[in-house]
Design a protein around this motif. Structure first.
Motif, PDB file in Angstrom:
ATOM      1  N   LEU A 186       0.495  -1.163  -0.421  1.00 41.19           N
ATOM      2  CA  LEU A 186      -0.301   0.055  -0.527  1.00 41.19           C
ATOM      3  C   LEU A 186       1.093   1.682   0.179  1.00 41.19           C
ATOM      4  CD1 LEU A 186      -2.868  -1.395   2.484  1.00 41.19           C
ATOM      5  CD2 LEU A 186      -2.585  -1.197   0.267  1.00 41.19           C
ATOM      6  N   CYS A 187       2.269   0.695   0.172  1.00 41.84           N
ATOM      7  CA  CYS A 187       3.261   2.316   0.081  1.00 41.84           C
ATOM      8  C   CYS A 187       3.871   1.561  -0.162  1.00 41.84           C
ATOM      9  CB  CYS A 187       2.902   2.934   1.462  1.00 41.84           C
ATOM     10  SG  CYS A 187       3.548   1.768   2.419  1.00 41.84           S
ATOM     11  N   PRO A 188       5.490   1.881  -0.439  1.00 41.80           N
ATOM     12  CA  PRO A 188       7.062   2.153  -0.823  1.00 41.80           C
ATOM     13  C   PRO A 188       7.479   0.693   0.162  1.00 41.80           C
ATOM     14  CG  PRO A 188       6.100   4.051  -1.363  1.00 41.80           C
ATOM     15  CD  PRO A 188       5.269   3.669  -0.875  1.00 41.80           C
ATOM     16  N   LEU A 189       7.865   0.586   0.171  1.00 41.57           N
ATOM     17  CA  LEU A 189       8.803  -0.466   1.239  1.00 41.57           C
ATOM     18  C   LEU A 189       9.975   0.541   2.015  1.00 41.57           C
ATOM     19  CD1 LEU A 189      10.801  -3.379  -1.160  1.00 41.57           C
ATOM     20  CD2 LEU A 189       8.150  -3.675   0.848  1.00 41.57           C
ATOM     21  N   GLU A 190       9.865   1.251   1.344  1.00 39.00           N
ATOM     22  CA  GLU A 190      11.037   2.054   2.350  1.00 39.00           C
ATOM     23  C   GLU A 190       9.989   3.011   3.451  1.00 39.00           C
ATOM     24  OE1 GLU A 190      10.615   4.844  -0.793  1.00 39.00           O
ATOM     25  OE2 GLU A 190      11.614   2.302  -0.667  1.00 39.00           O
ATOM     26  N   VAL A 191       8.655   3.238   3.386  1.00 43.36           N
ATOM     27  CA  VAL A 191       7.788   3.775   3.711  1.00 43.36           C
ATOM     28  C   VAL A 191       7.394   2.305   5.250  1.00 43.36           C
ATOM     29  CG1 VAL A 191       5.732   4.314   3.860  1.00 43.36           C
ATOM     30  CG2 VAL A 191       6.868   5.230   2.054  1.00 43.36           C
ATOM     31  N   MET A 192       7.046   1.549   4.898  1.00 43.45           N
ATOM     32  CA  MET A 192       6.539   0.835   5.057  1.00 43.45           C
ATOM     33  C   MET A 192       8.255   0.300   6.232  1.00 43.45           C
ATOM     34  SD  MET A 192       3.701  -1.308   5.561  1.00 43.45           S
ATOM     35  CE  MET A 192       3.529  -1.947   7.042  1.00 43.45           C
ATOM     36  N   LEU A 193       9.107  -0.113   6.139  1.00 44.80           N
ATOM     37  CA  LEU A 193      10.053   0.136   6.875  1.00 44.80           C
ATOM     38  C   LEU A 193      10.250   1.075   7.928  1.00 44.80           C
ATOM     39  CD1 LEU A 193      12.772  -1.511   7.382  1.00 44.80           C
ATOM     40  CD2 LEU A 193      14.071   0.199   6.250  1.00 44.80           C
ATOM     41  N   GLY A 194       9.740   2.549   8.055  1.00 44.99           N
ATOM     42  CA  GLY A 194      10.106   3.437   8.838  1.00 44.99           C
ATOM     43  C   GLY A 194       8.796   2.795   9.338  1.00 44.99           C
ATOM     44  N   GLN A 195       7.540   2.148   9.105  1.00 45.45           N
ATOM     45  CA  GLN A 195       6.077   2.484   9.344  1.00 45.45           C
ATOM     46  C   GLN A 195       6.203   1.148  10.493  1.00 45.45           C
ATOM     47  OE1 GLN A 195       2.897   3.369   9.450  1.00 45.45           O
ATOM     48  NE2 GLN A 195       3.023   2.408  11.734  1.00 45.45           N
ATOM     49  N   VAL A 196       6.704  -0.728  10.166  1.00 39.30           N
ATOM     50  CA  VAL A 196       7.199  -1.172  11.274  1.00 39.30           C
ATOM     51  C   VAL A 196       7.523  -1.306  12.731  1.00 39.30           C
ATOM     52  CG1 VAL A 196       7.441  -3.345  11.206  1.00 39.30           C
ATOM     53  CG2 VAL A 196       6.947  -3.246   9.245  1.00 39.30           C
ATOM     54  N   ASP A 197       8.922  -0.279  11.935  1.00 39.10           N
ATOM     55  CA  ASP A 197       9.460   0.382  12.837  1.00 39.10           C
ATOM     56  C   ASP A 197       8.728   0.841  14.356  1.00 39.10           C
ATOM     57  OD1 ASP A 197      12.521  -0.194  14.652  1.00 39.10           O
ATOM     58  OD2 ASP A 197      12.005   2.170  14.218  1.00 39.10           O
ATOM     59  N   ARG A 198       7.913   1.165  13.633  1.00 37.44           N
ATOM     60  CA  ARG A 198       7.271   2.646  14.898  1.00 37.44           C
ATOM     61  C   ARG A 198       6.299   1.481  15.718  1.00 37.44           C
ATOM     62  NH1 ARG A 198       6.117   7.277  16.998  1.00 37.44           N
ATOM     63  NH2 ARG A 198       3.817   8.206  17.377  1.00 37.44           N
ATOM     64  N   MET A 199       5.747   0.582  15.188  1.00 34.20           N
ATOM     65  CA  MET A 199       4.997  -0.511  15.220  1.00 34.20           C
ATOM     66  C   MET A 199       5.788  -0.513  17.069  1.00 34.20           C
ATOM     67  SD  MET A 199       2.722  -1.696  12.105  1.00 34.20           S
ATOM     68  CE  MET A 199       1.644  -2.732  13.023  1.00 34.20           C
ATOM     69  N   ILE A 200       7.302  -1.303  15.762  1.00 32.99           N
ATOM     70  CA  ILE A 200       7.721  -1.839  17.240  1.00 32.99           C
ATOM     71  C   ILE A 200       7.505  -0.700  18.558  1.00 32.99           C
ATOM     72  CG2 ILE A 200      10.033  -2.827  18.390  1.00 32.99           C
ATOM     73  CD1 ILE A 200      10.156  -3.822  15.736  1.00 32.99           C
ATOM     74  N   SER A 201       7.957  -0.001  18.766  1.00 30.84           N
ATOM     75  CA  SER A 201       8.623   1.149  19.687  1.00 30.84           C
ATOM     76  C   SER A 201       6.435   1.329  20.494  1.00 30.84           C
ATOM     77  CB  SER A 201       8.734   2.543  18.783  1.00 30.84           C
ATOM     78  OG  SER A 201       9.905   2.240  18.607  1.00 30.84           O
ATOM     79  N   LEU A 202       5.964   1.789  19.382  1.00 28.16           N
ATOM     80  CA  LEU A 202       4.685   1.535  20.406  1.00 28.16           C
ATOM     81  C   LEU A 202       3.853   0.792  20.546  1.00 28.16           C
ATOM     82  CD1 LEU A 202       2.744   4.367  17.740  1.00 28.16           C
ATOM     83  CD2 LEU A 202       4.478   5.401  19.539  1.00 28.16           C
ATOM     84  N   SER A 203       4.341  -0.540  20.710  1.00 29.83           N
ATOM     85  CA  SER A 203       4.039  -1.533  21.494  1.00 29.83           C
ATOM     86  C   SER A 203       4.067  -1.883  22.850  1.00 29.83           C
ATOM     87  CB  SER A 203       4.183  -2.855  20.608  1.00 29.83           C
ATOM     88  OG  SER A 203       5.753  -3.026  20.021  1.00 29.83           O
ATOM     89  N   MET A 204       5.592  -0.351  23.305  1.00 30.42           N
ATOM     90  CA  MET A 204       6.481  -1.026  24.404  1.00 30.42           C
ATOM     91  C   MET A 204       5.667   0.230  25.048  1.00 30.42           C
ATOM     92  SD  MET A 204       9.732  -0.903  23.208  1.00 30.42           S
ATOM     93  CE  MET A 204      10.959  -2.430  22.129  1.00 30.42           C
ATOM     94  N   LEU A 205       5.148   1.431  24.992  1.00 33.65           N
ATOM     95  CA  LEU A 205       4.014   1.943  25.214  1.00 33.65           C
ATOM     96  C   LEU A 205       3.053   1.272  26.973  1.00 33.65           C
ATOM     97  CD1 LEU A 205       2.447   4.676  23.120  1.00 33.65           C
ATOM     98  CD2 LEU A 205       5.059   4.879  24.598  1.00 33.65           C
ATOM     99  N   PRO A 206       2.893   1.948  28.346  1.00 31.26           N
ATOM    100  CA  PRO A 206       2.374   1.462  28.851  1.00 31.26           C
ATOM    101  C   PRO A 206       0.898   1.017  28.747  1.00 31.26           C
ATOM    102  CG  PRO A 206       2.550   2.771  29.585  1.00 31.26           C
ATOM    103  CD  PRO A 206       3.809   2.850  28.150  1.00 31.26           C
ATOM    104  N   SER A 207       0.488   2.214  27.961  1.00 35.00           N
ATOM    105  CA  SER A 207      -1.262   2.193  27.555  1.00 35.00           C
ATOM    106  C   SER A 207      -1.251   1.416  26.247  1.00 35.00           C
ATOM    107  CB  SER A 207      -1.333   3.187  26.923  1.00 35.00           C
ATOM    108  OG  SER A 207      -0.800   4.462  25.921  1.00 35.00           O
ATOM    109  N   VAL A 208      -0.857   0.413  25.326  1.00 33.75           N
ATOM    110  CA  VAL A 208      -0.854   0.124  24.253  1.00 33.75           C
ATOM    111  C   VAL A 208      -1.107  -1.824  24.404  1.00 33.75           C
ATOM    112  CG1 VAL A 208      -0.310  -0.327  22.036  1.00 33.75           C
ATOM    113  CG2 VAL A 208      -0.437   2.269  22.424  1.00 33.75           C
ATOM    114  N   ARG A 209      -1.767  -1.917  23.841  1.00 31.53           N
ATOM    115  CA  ARG A 209      -1.293  -3.713  23.532  1.00 31.53           C
ATOM    116  C   ARG A 209      -2.280  -4.042  22.061  1.00 31.53           C
ATOM    117  NH1 ARG A 209      -5.233  -9.094  25.751  1.00 31.53           N
ATOM    118  NH2 ARG A 209      -2.965 -10.704  25.765  1.00 31.53           N
ATOM    119  N   LEU A 210      -0.641  -3.961  21.518  1.00 29.30           N
ATOM    120  CA  LEU A 210      -0.507  -4.571  20.328  1.00 29.30           C
ATOM    121  C   LEU A 210      -0.490  -5.910  19.719  1.00 29.30           C
ATOM    122  CD1 LEU A 210      -0.469  -3.381  17.215  1.00 29.30           C
ATOM    123  CD2 LEU A 210       1.734  -3.462  17.379  1.00 29.30           C
ATOM    124  N   GLY A 211      -1.703  -6.966  19.315  1.00 32.42           N
ATOM    125  CA  GLY A 211      -1.522  -7.629  19.139  1.00 32.42           C
ATOM    126  C   GLY A 211      -1.381  -8.305  17.496  1.00 32.42           C
TER     127      GLY A 211
END
Length: 297
Positions: A186-211
């Motif tokens: 849905l977007c270029p690979l380099e954009v998705m690379l940064g997106q997945v990396d951000r999901m890793i970071s935000l999954s560590m927030l105490p308010s977020v439960r990511l499955g």
């Protein structure tokens, strides 16, 4: 039957119920459609269209109809039914005329009043987790679908502002996505690379439960479409043409059960981050390979 289809049927049933009630009031008053139209200085076709769900009445139409039928006591209940119908079905074509940034602002207000937001997405990264670059491609798709020129920069900025709520005390977010979300082109690979990396970071927030539901999962309930559950009060569903706001207790209960089933299929915490990290590595390898092939050519 897919849930999106049954939801559409429910909305049609609600329209028919409102039309049927107005027809009953006219008949109970001993009025023909022509007599009612004449008393209200309407075209006769208007009464027929309203009674056959071809035209949605306005607030003033309902008030006038009930007064002409001697049923003023029915006005409040019918107005509630009308407003519920309007709220349940909000057409994107109409909403986006005001701009996608405005829609983002309205979404933010609803999130402000929600303590627990449960999100399931089988296709897109949830907006609250998106990078600016990924969000830009999502808003560009809106322009492509509806043909309205949009202030994409303003919409991206508003979506990023919405994400501040992830750090707000007292807020909880349970998000479940399919592994396919990480791989759709849905977007270029380099954009998705940064997106997945951000999901890793935000999954560590105490308010977020990511499955994340892995590819190999055998689903108990098929991941038919995405939806958002606000506390125990409201379910939002997006179709291509409209956003549906479902607030009937039975609807909220059904979607809650579906979410709980999907959530049980997901991996969390270390397992989820391992899957995300593996995806980052795969995307990085693809970018390296494409770069090497480009240099060789």
């Amino acid at each position: 039957m897919p849930r999106s289809t049954s939801t559409s049927s429910d909305l049609n049933d609600a329209r028919d119920a409102l039309a049927g009630r107005l027809r009953e009031l006219r008949r109970a008053a001993g009025l023909t459609g022509l007599q009612l139209a004449t008393s209200l200085s309407w075209q006769p076709s208007k009464v027929s269209k309203i009674e056959h769900s071809k035209q949605t009445p306005s607030d003033d139409d309902i008030r006038a109809w009930c007064r002409a039928a001697g049923a003023e006591q029915e006005i409040d209940g019918l107005l509630v039914a009308l407003h519920t119908l309007e709220t349940r079905h909000a057409e994107w074509q109409r909403q986006f005329r005001a701009g996608v940034a405005t829609v983002q602002t309205q979404t933010a207000r609803r999130e402000e009043s929600t303590e627990l937001l449960r999100i399931f997405e089988p296709t897109f990264v949830p907006g609250l987790l998106q990078t600016p670059e990924y969000a830009r491609y999502r808003f560009a798709e809106v322009t492509h679908k509806f043909g309205h020129r949009q202030d994409v920069d303003a919409a991206v900025a508003e979506r990023m502002r919405r994400q501040e709520i992830l750090y707000r005390p007292g807020k909880r977010f349970h998000m479940v996505v399919t592994e396919a979300v990480l791989h759709y082109a849905l977007c270029p690979l380099e954009v998705m690379l940064g997106q997945v990396d951000r999901m890793i970071s935000l999954s560590m927030l105490p308010s977020v439960r990511l499955g994340i539901i892995p590819f190999e999962t055998r689903y108990t309930i098929a991941p038919t479409h995405g939806f958002w559950i606000h506390d125990a009060d409201l379910v939002q569903v997006e179709t291509f043409s409209a956003g549906l706001n479902l607030a009937q207790p039975g609807e909220v209960e059904l979607y809650t059960k579906v979410f709980e089933s999907l959530a049980l299929d997901a991996d969390y915490d270390r397992k989820a981050r391992t899957l995300l990290t593996r995806t980052v590595e795969a995307i990085a390898n693809r970018l390296d390979t494409e770069g090497d092939e480009s240099e060789q050519s």
